[in-house]
Design a protein around this motif. Structure first.
Motif, PDB file in Angstrom:
ATOM      1  N   ASP A  38      -0.605  -0.541  -4.516  1.00 44.19           N
ATOM      2  CA  ASP A  38      -1.942   0.017  -4.348  1.00 44.19           C
ATOM      3  C   ASP A  38      -1.897   1.513  -4.068  1.00 44.19           C
ATOM      4  OD1 ASP A  38      -4.775  -0.066  -4.051  1.00 44.19           O
ATOM      5  OD2 ASP A  38      -4.540  -0.124  -1.886  1.00 44.19           O
ATOM      6  N   ASP A  39      -2.664   2.264  -4.842  1.00 37.96           N
ATOM      7  CA  ASP A  39      -2.872   3.700  -4.626  1.00 37.96           C
ATOM      8  C   ASP A  39      -1.602   4.510  -4.919  1.00 37.96           C
ATOM      9  OD1 ASP A  39      -4.325   5.967  -4.041  1.00 37.96           O
ATOM     10  OD2 ASP A  39      -3.978   5.852  -1.882  1.00 37.96           O
ATOM     11  N   ILE A  40      -1.207   4.505  -6.187  1.00 39.01           N
ATOM     12  CA  ILE A  40      -0.061   5.289  -6.638  1.00 39.01           C
ATOM     13  C   ILE A  40      -0.518   6.702  -7.005  1.00 39.01           C
ATOM     14  CG2 ILE A  40       1.712   5.526  -8.423  1.00 39.01           C
ATOM     15  CD1 ILE A  40       2.324   3.296  -6.518  1.00 39.01           C
ATOM     16  N   TRP A  41       0.161   7.699  -6.478  1.00 41.25           N
ATOM     17  CA  TRP A  41      -0.187   9.091  -6.744  1.00 41.25           C
ATOM     18  C   TRP A  41       0.801   9.784  -7.679  1.00 41.25           C
ATOM     19  CZ3 TRP A  41      -3.826  12.580  -4.100  1.00 41.25           C
ATOM     20  CH2 TRP A  41      -4.770  11.887  -3.336  1.00 41.25           C
ATOM     21  N   ASP A  42       2.086   9.437  -7.544  1.00 37.92           N
ATOM     22  CA  ASP A  42       3.122  10.217  -8.231  1.00 37.92           C
ATOM     23  C   ASP A  42       3.986   9.338  -9.142  1.00 37.92           C
ATOM     24  OD1 ASP A  42       2.637  12.769  -6.779  1.00 37.92           O
ATOM     25  OD2 ASP A  42       3.205  11.534  -5.050  1.00 37.92           O
ATOM     26  N   PRO A  43       4.310   9.832 -10.352  1.00 46.21           N
ATOM     27  CA  PRO A  43       5.141   9.061 -11.290  1.00 46.21           C
ATOM     28  C   PRO A  43       6.523   8.735 -10.725  1.00 46.21           C
ATOM     29  CG  PRO A  43       4.069  10.903 -12.412  1.00 46.21           C
ATOM     30  CD  PRO A  43       3.827  11.101 -10.947  1.00 46.21           C
ATOM     31  N   TRP A  44       7.119   9.653  -9.946  1.00 44.94           N
ATOM     32  CA  TRP A  44       8.474   9.415  -9.462  1.00 44.94           C
ATOM     33  C   TRP A  44       8.550   8.206  -8.538  1.00 44.94           C
ATOM     34  CZ3 TRP A  44       9.668   9.426  -4.291  1.00 44.94           C
ATOM     35  CH2 TRP A  44       8.774  10.038  -3.421  1.00 44.94           C
ATOM     36  N   VAL A  45       7.438   7.892  -7.875  1.00 44.63           N
ATOM     37  CA  VAL A  45       7.408   6.726  -6.981  1.00 44.63           C
ATOM     38  C   VAL A  45       7.650   5.443  -7.772  1.00 44.63           C
ATOM     39  CG1 VAL A  45       5.911   5.323  -5.518  1.00 44.63           C
ATOM     40  CG2 VAL A  45       5.941   7.805  -5.237  1.00 44.63           C
ATOM     41  N   LEU A  46       7.074   5.357  -8.969  1.00 39.97           N
ATOM     42  CA  LEU A  46       7.183   4.125  -9.755  1.00 39.97           C
ATOM     43  C   LEU A  46       8.608   3.859 -10.231  1.00 39.97           C
ATOM     44  CD1 LEU A  46       3.921   3.980 -11.921  1.00 39.97           C
ATOM     45  CD2 LEU A  46       4.462   2.805  -9.793  1.00 39.97           C
TER      46      LEU A  46
ATOM     47  N   SER B 135       0.861  -1.185   0.000  1.00 39.72           N
ATOM     48  CA  SER B 135       0.000   0.000   0.000  1.00 39.72           C
ATOM     49  C   SER B 135       0.899   1.237   0.000  1.00 39.72           C
ATOM     50  CB  SER B 135      -0.910   0.004   1.229  1.00 39.72           C
ATOM     51  OG  SER B 135      -1.781  -1.108   1.208  1.00 39.72           O
ATOM     52  N   ILE B 136       0.788   2.049  -1.046  1.00 37.07           N
ATOM     53  CA  ILE B 136       1.707   3.180  -1.214  1.00 37.07           C
ATOM     54  C   ILE B 136       1.095   4.488  -0.718  1.00 37.07           C
ATOM     55  CG2 ILE B 136       3.106   4.506  -2.823  1.00 37.07           C
ATOM     56  CD1 ILE B 136       4.093   1.678  -2.532  1.00 37.07           C
ATOM     57  N   GLY B 137       0.052   4.989  -1.389  1.00 34.70           N
ATOM     58  CA  GLY B 137      -0.532   6.267  -1.010  1.00 34.70           C
ATOM     59  C   GLY B 137       0.378   7.431  -1.373  1.00 34.70           C
ATOM     60  N   LYS B 138       0.093   8.581  -0.833  1.00 31.06           N
ATOM     61  CA  LYS B 138       0.883   9.776  -1.103  1.00 31.06           C
ATOM     62  C   LYS B 138       2.100   9.781  -0.189  1.00 31.06           C
ATOM     63  CE  LYS B 138      -0.128  14.536  -2.429  1.00 31.06           C
ATOM     64  NZ  LYS B 138       0.095  14.255  -3.851  1.00 31.06           N
ATOM     65  N   GLN B 139       3.303   9.785  -0.780  1.00 30.35           N
ATOM     66  CA  GLN B 139       4.535   9.630   0.002  1.00 30.35           C
ATOM     67  C   GLN B 139       5.561  10.700  -0.349  1.00 30.35           C
ATOM     68  OE1 GLN B 139       5.019   7.502   2.407  1.00 30.35           O
ATOM     69  NE2 GLN B 139       3.211   6.203   2.117  1.00 30.35           N
ATOM     70  N   ASP B 140       6.409  11.019   0.647  1.00 31.15           N
ATOM     71  CA  ASP B 140       7.629  11.752   0.347  1.00 31.15           C
ATOM     72  C   ASP B 140       8.767  10.724   0.243  1.00 31.15           C
ATOM     73  OD1 ASP B 140       8.167  10.971   2.942  1.00 31.15           O
ATOM     74  OD2 ASP B 140       7.953  12.975   3.796  1.00 31.15           O
ATOM     75  N   LYS B 141       9.990  11.179   0.030  1.00 32.79           N
ATOM     76  CA  LYS B 141      11.098  10.238  -0.206  1.00 32.79           C
ATOM     77  C   LYS B 141      11.386   9.366   1.010  1.00 32.79           C
ATOM     78  CE  LYS B 141      13.431  12.669  -3.942  1.00 32.79           C
ATOM     79  NZ  LYS B 141      14.697  13.241  -4.436  1.00 32.79           N
ATOM     80  N   SER B 142      11.295   9.921   2.186  1.00 33.69           N
ATOM     81  CA  SER B 142      11.565   9.120   3.393  1.00 33.69           C
ATOM     82  C   SER B 142      10.478   8.069   3.592  1.00 33.69           C
ATOM     83  CB  SER B 142      11.664  10.023   4.628  1.00 33.69           C
ATOM     84  OG  SER B 142      10.446  10.719   4.843  1.00 33.69           O
ATOM     85  N   GLY B 143       9.229   8.447   3.286  1.00 33.24           N
ATOM     86  CA  GLY B 143       8.139   7.484   3.395  1.00 33.24           C
ATOM     87  C   GLY B 143       8.267   6.354   2.388  1.00 33.24           C
ATOM     88  N   LEU B 144       8.678   6.693   1.161  1.00 36.99           N
ATOM     89  CA  LEU B 144       8.873   5.658   0.142  1.00 36.99           C
ATOM     90  C   LEU B 144      10.014   4.731   0.524  1.00 36.99           C
ATOM     91  CD1 LEU B 144       8.222   4.409  -2.596  1.00 36.99           C
ATOM     92  CD2 LEU B 144       9.777   6.076  -3.644  1.00 36.99           C
ATOM     93  N   LEU B 145      11.098   5.287   1.048  1.00 38.70           N
ATOM     94  CA  LEU B 145      12.226   4.452   1.472  1.00 38.70           C
ATOM     95  C   LEU B 145      11.778   3.453   2.533  1.00 38.70           C
ATOM     96  CD1 LEU B 145      15.185   3.645   1.516  1.00 38.70           C
ATOM     97  CD2 LEU B 145      15.612   5.534   3.124  1.00 38.70           C
ATOM     98  N   MET B 146      10.944   3.894   3.465  1.00 38.93           N
ATOM     99  CA  MET B 146      10.447   2.988   4.502  1.00 38.93           C
ATOM    100  C   MET B 146       9.615   1.864   3.887  1.00 38.93           C
ATOM    101  SD  MET B 146       8.312   3.898   7.970  1.00 38.93           S
ATOM    102  CE  MET B 146       9.607   5.032   8.466  1.00 38.93           C
ATOM    103  N   LYS B 147       8.769   2.203   2.889  1.00 37.89           N
ATOM    104  CA  LYS B 147       7.974   1.179   2.202  1.00 37.89           C
ATOM    105  C   LYS B 147       8.887   0.161   1.522  1.00 37.89           C
ATOM    106  CE  LYS B 147       3.713   2.889   2.729  1.00 37.89           C
ATOM    107  NZ  LYS B 147       2.580   2.147   3.349  1.00 37.89           N
ATOM    108  N   LEU B 148       9.934   0.643   0.866  1.00 36.17           N
ATOM    109  CA  LEU B 148      10.865  -0.249   0.174  1.00 36.17           C
ATOM    110  C   LEU B 148      11.647  -1.115   1.154  1.00 36.17           C
ATOM    111  CD1 LEU B 148      12.140   2.298  -2.487  1.00 36.17           C
ATOM    112  CD2 LEU B 148      10.989   0.141  -3.008  1.00 36.17           C
ATOM    113  N   GLN B 149      12.059  -0.523   2.268  1.00 41.15           N
ATOM    114  CA  GLN B 149      12.774  -1.304   3.282  1.00 41.15           C
ATOM    115  C   GLN B 149      11.900  -2.422   3.832  1.00 41.15           C
ATOM    116  OE1 GLN B 149      13.766   1.914   5.944  1.00 41.15           O
ATOM    117  NE2 GLN B 149      15.880   2.067   5.199  1.00 41.15           N
TER     118      GLN B 149
END
Length: 339
Positions: A244-252, A187-201
């Motif tokens: 699930d729930d992608i908001w931003d292209p850079w996340v992908l 589950s992704i949602g709206k993330q900043d870089k630190s939030g995305l890193l946590m999801k990836l970890q």
């Protein structure tokens, strides 16, 4: 058996009869419950390999869609990938709707285990089927054919994208045939870089629970992307990643690393910059009057035919969708004096 599947089998019958050895293929089909032991004995009694293959295919032609998919899966597992490729275009899509009962090709204990381990959400308390959309998603996932690519489910908020994504993989034959390596939900949602890193970890930790690749978490998004690529390639081949729930292209970009990916989003343009084939499934924002009444009847534990006239007003005002907000619905029920 669907006409398309039957025609595909007939078209390539000669090549299949010439090249396959039936013993291990039949073992897998028996395990899938689509071939009986007595049928296996009949095939084994044929004097030559080609005659055994011919009888097996003759039996399959008289069976259903599950038998076709089981045969296709057996070819893949037993090393006949070229022959399986001949049958790929004829693969029928089977709905997992089975009245809530466990069955071969439906929601078996295998499916429950795979989806639970992969973090796939359970069905909502009030659930109605949307077979056409689920089948469309599966057909597009079939098109990936084991190669990297993207299937995009897009639509407005609350239209049921996440429920449809989960439902598309809730099927035994589909999982076993397309993604035997498993399914991994994030589950992704709206993330900043630190939030995305946590999801990836967290994802890397899930995929490497025995820490055979590294005992240290990736320190940045690029390192996490590389770690994820290696884990998917070596530890989880032929698996599906659901975002699930992608908001931003850079996340992908962090997930653009030769995976098979199913994603949900409100904006299909988020995949414009990623590599590989892309297939899109559009989800309309409403379910229509009949589906709305079906949800309402489940919510208040009444038969649809027994709903009072006020129910039609609730559907009109609420514009009920599959993932309708229970609080809104409850307020409307009180407003119209329904239970």
């Amino acid at each position: 058996m669907d006409a398309k599947a039957r025609n595909c089998l007939l078209q390539h019958r000669e090549a299949l009869e010439r090249d396959i050895k039936t013993s291990y293929i039949m073992d897998r089909m028996i395990n899938d419950g689509v071939l009986t032991v007595s049928e296996e004995e009949k095939v084994k009694n044929e004097p030559t390999q080609q005659q055994r293959a011919a009888l097996l295919i003759k039996m399959i032609l008289k069976k259903d869609n599950y038998s076709y998919i089981s045969f296709y899966n057996a070819l893949i597992h037993e090393g006949y990938k070229d022959l399986a490729a001949l049958l790929h275009s004829g693969i029928p899509v089977i709905s997992s709707s089975n009245g809530g009962k466990d069955s071969v090709g439906g929601i078996t204990s295998y499916v429950k285990t795979v989806l639970c381990e992969g973090g796939v959400p359970q069905r909502p308390v009030v659930f109605v089927t949307r077979k056409e959309l689920v089948n469309a998603i599966r057909q597009n996932l079939f098109k990936l054919n084991g190669e990297p690519g993207w299937v995009v489910i897009y639509g407005m908020a609350g239209c049921g994208k996440s429920v449809l994504a989960a439902e598309a993989v809730r099927d035994h034959f589909f999982l076993d045939g397309c993604f035997p390596g498993g399914v991994h939900w994030v589950s992704i949602g709206k993330q900043d870089k630190s939030g995305l890193l946590m999801k990836l970890q967290n994802l890397c930790t899930r995929l490497d629970q025995d820490e055979s690749f590294s005992q240290r978490l990736p320190l940045n998004i690029e390192e996490a992307k590389d770690r994820l690529r290696i884990l998917m390639l070596h530890k989880h081949p032929r698996s599906l990643l659901i975002l699930d729930d992608i908001w931003d292209p850079w996340v992908l970009k962090a997930f653009d690393n030769q995976c098979q990916i199913l994603l949900t989003t409100r904006d299909k343009s988020v995949t414009d910059s990623v590599m590989g084939p892309k297939y899109v499934v559009s989800v309309e924002s409403g379910l229509g009057k009949e589906k709305g009444l079906e949800i309402l009847s489940l919510f208040v534990s009444m038969k649809k035919a027994d709903l009072p006239e006020q129910a039609h007003s609730i559907i009109k005002e609420c514009k009920v969708v599959e993932c309708c907000h229970w609080g809104v619905l409850t307020d409307l029920l009180h407003k119209w004096n329904l239970p």
